[in-house]
Design an enzyme around this catalytic site. Structure first.
Site, PDB file in Angstrom:
ATOM      1  N   GLU A   6       2.239  -0.319  16.551  1.00 57.78           N
ATOM      2  CA  GLU A   6       1.689  -1.133  15.449  1.00 57.78           C
ATOM      3  C   GLU A   6       1.860  -2.627  15.741  1.00 57.78           C
ATOM      4  OE1 GLU A   6      -0.131  -0.180  12.948  1.00 57.78           O
ATOM      5  OE2 GLU A   6       0.495   1.763  12.148  1.00 57.78           O
ATOM      6  N   ARG A  52     -13.135  -4.936   5.376  1.00 56.98           N
ATOM      7  CA  ARG A  52     -13.353  -5.228   6.804  1.00 56.98           C
ATOM      8  C   ARG A  52     -12.049  -5.770   7.365  1.00 56.98           C
ATOM      9  NH1 ARG A  52     -18.359  -9.006   6.656  1.00 56.98           N
ATOM     10  NH2 ARG A  52     -17.095  -9.777   4.945  1.00 56.98           N
ATOM     11  N   LYS A  63       1.471  -9.707   9.611  1.00 61.75           N
ATOM     12  CA  LYS A  63       0.924  -8.779   8.610  1.00 61.75           C
ATOM     13  C   LYS A  63       0.795  -9.451   7.245  1.00 61.75           C
ATOM     14  CE  LYS A  63       0.707  -4.272   6.592  1.00 61.75           C
ATOM     15  NZ  LYS A  63       1.078  -2.866   6.553  1.00 61.75           N
ATOM     16  N   LYS A  86       0.868  -1.179   0.000  1.00 61.88           N
ATOM     17  CA  LYS A  86       0.000   0.000   0.000  1.00 61.88           C
ATOM     18  C   LYS A  86       0.897   1.218   0.000  1.00 61.88           C
ATOM     19  CE  LYS A  86      -3.431   0.407   2.967  1.00 61.88           C
ATOM     20  NZ  LYS A  86      -4.335   0.130   4.119  1.00 61.88           N
TER      21      LYS A  86
END
Ligand SMILES: NC(=O)c1ccc[n+]([C@@H]2O[C@H](COP(=O)([O-])OP(=O)(O)OC[C@H]3O[C@@H](n4cnc5c(N)ncnc54)[C@H](O)[C@@H]3O)[C@@H](O)[C@H]2O)c1
Ligand SMILES: [Zn+2]
Length: 395
Positions: A214, A270, A256, A172
């Protein structure tokens, strides 16, 4: 006869015409025509503890190629010179462009400057970009790579804990817009991620804590085991113990990548990984990008969103207390008094409105139910959000 390869000629038939095996028929007058594109991208995530080990991992990707390094001025002064020398030893032509350090560089203007730099350089489509730095450089450099020549290869070399455990993974890439964070972006997977934990030796404690936020997020949404590891290692991590950092980064990378693989292009939205961000991102917008570190905003966001969960009876008060205690142990903000600037509940809610628009009307919450368990809720009312922000001490 040797048939030429699609997209190029073989050495044995240099002059053979390019021809598809079967001529393509024209469709019936009413037949539907559909475009289709599919891509599976895999990339290794390496965790190293020295520049030499990093160069070993980089070698197969960059040997003999042109390499453009995108970094920021702080990271440049810390790490660029030995990396550039090592790459030149591998036969690479190396160019470097440094942007000013800080969130403000995640901007269209910096991206334009990078495209100008690339366009006037000798780098070609087969060459490779490296992002060397924190999440800002990974997001900015990845976005630049995604658009340049319709996408060139890039490798992330994250040098902050936040980027090693989060920002450099997942493809991303984005820059900020005045009205919303990460508004202009793309999905563009890196060719590899190489996280050298020895680079964290120079990282300020505040930034280590932001990275830890995180990690705590990942533990809450996915892994009681990782929760235990962070509880055990928190002080060692903040003291930059290399073995503890390696364990932390490995765990985060595994969690992740596993979560993202289920829905790499966010068709579903979601996403439990957004825990802490429904409030965290608007808080960053409301405080002006850069005042609060991203991880700090996420820490505060996790507390606010957990308060919503607790008020709904979804989360046990004891787990909320445990989360707040762990964040505080790491020096992370959990209440208004910990924030470096004054911000009101209404300021945050105004910034949330822009996100609501982008998401076509609904604000999605990831509500923790227990460590390793979350519920996605679309129906959290403004009044519930407001109460949670006030419970965090916002006026
Ligand atoms: N794309 C994603 O999935 C994703 C996920 C999480 C965060 N992010 C983004 O990442 C950004 C935050 O990243 P960040 O916290 O790494 O910020 P950053 O890139 O601004 O780095 C923080 C500061 O640390 C300095 N620095 C970097 N490495 C250092 C080192 N080893 N030693 C000393 N100083 C060093 C940098 O120069 C900078 O001043 C945010 O914009 C956030 O939105 C993206
Ligand atoms: Zn984040």
């Amino acid at each position: 006869m040797v048939r030429p390869k699609l997209g190029g000629m073989t050495a044995t038939a240099p002059l053979a015409p390019y021809r598809l095996h079967d001529h393509l028929p024209l469709p019936a007058p009413t037949a539907a025509i559909e475009g289709c594109a599919r891509r599976i991208e895999r990339y290794p995530v390496h965790i190293t503890s020295s520049l030499d080990a990093t160069l070993d991992r980089l070698e197969p990707i960059v040997r003999g190629k042109g390499v453009g390094i995108i970094t920021d001025d702080v990271v440049e002064s810390l790490f660029a010179r030995p990396l550039v020398c090592g790459l030149r030893d591998l036969g690479c032509e190396v160019l470097l462009h440094a942007v000013p350090a800080g969130e403000a560089s995640k901007s269209v203007n910096q991206a334009l400057a990078l495209w100008d730099w690339l366009a006037s350089s000798t780098l070609a489509r087969r060459d490779v970009l490296l992002t060397l730095g924190g999440g800002v450089v990974a997001d900015l450099g990845g976005w630049v790579a995604s658009a340049y020549m319709r996408g060139i290869r890039y490798v992330n070399l994250p040098t902050t804990l936040l980027a090693q455990v989060d920002g450099a993974l997942g493809g991303k890439v984005a820059v900020n817009h005045r009205l919303a964070k990460n508004l202009l972006g793309a999905f563009h997977q890196p060719a590899a991620v190489i996280a050298d934990v020895s680079s964290l030796r120079s990282l300020e404690r505040r930034h280590l804590a932001a990275g830890l936020a995180e990690c705590i997020k990942k533990a809450v949404i996915a892994s009681p085991e990782y929760w235990g590891l962070i509880h055990r290692d928190a002080e060692a991590i903040l003291d930059r113990d290399q073995a503890a950092l390696e364990r932390l980064v490995r765990g985060a990378a595994a969690i992740k990548t596993a979560l993202i693989e289920r829905d790499p292009y966010e068709a579903d939205l979601r996403r439990p990984l957004n825990f802490g961000h429904t409030v965290g991102h608007p808080l960053e917008t409301a405080t002006g990008y850069g005042t609060l570190l991203h991880g700090e905003a996420v820490a505060f966001g996790m507390v606010a969103e957990s308060r919503v969960a607790e008020a709904r009876g979804v989360l046990a008060p004891a787990v909320l207390e445990e989360l707040v205690a762990l964040l505080r142990r790491c020096g992370l903000p959990t209440a208004a008094a910990d924030l470096p600037v004054a911000v009101s509940a209404n300021d945050v809610m105004r910034a949330m409105e822009k996100v609501r628009l982008i998401r076509a009307g609904s604000l999605r919450y990831v509500l923790p139910a227990a460590i390793g368990e979350t519920i996605i809720a679309d129906d959290v009312s403004d009044a519930e959000t407001h109460r949670a922000l006030v419970a965090c001490g916002l006026a």
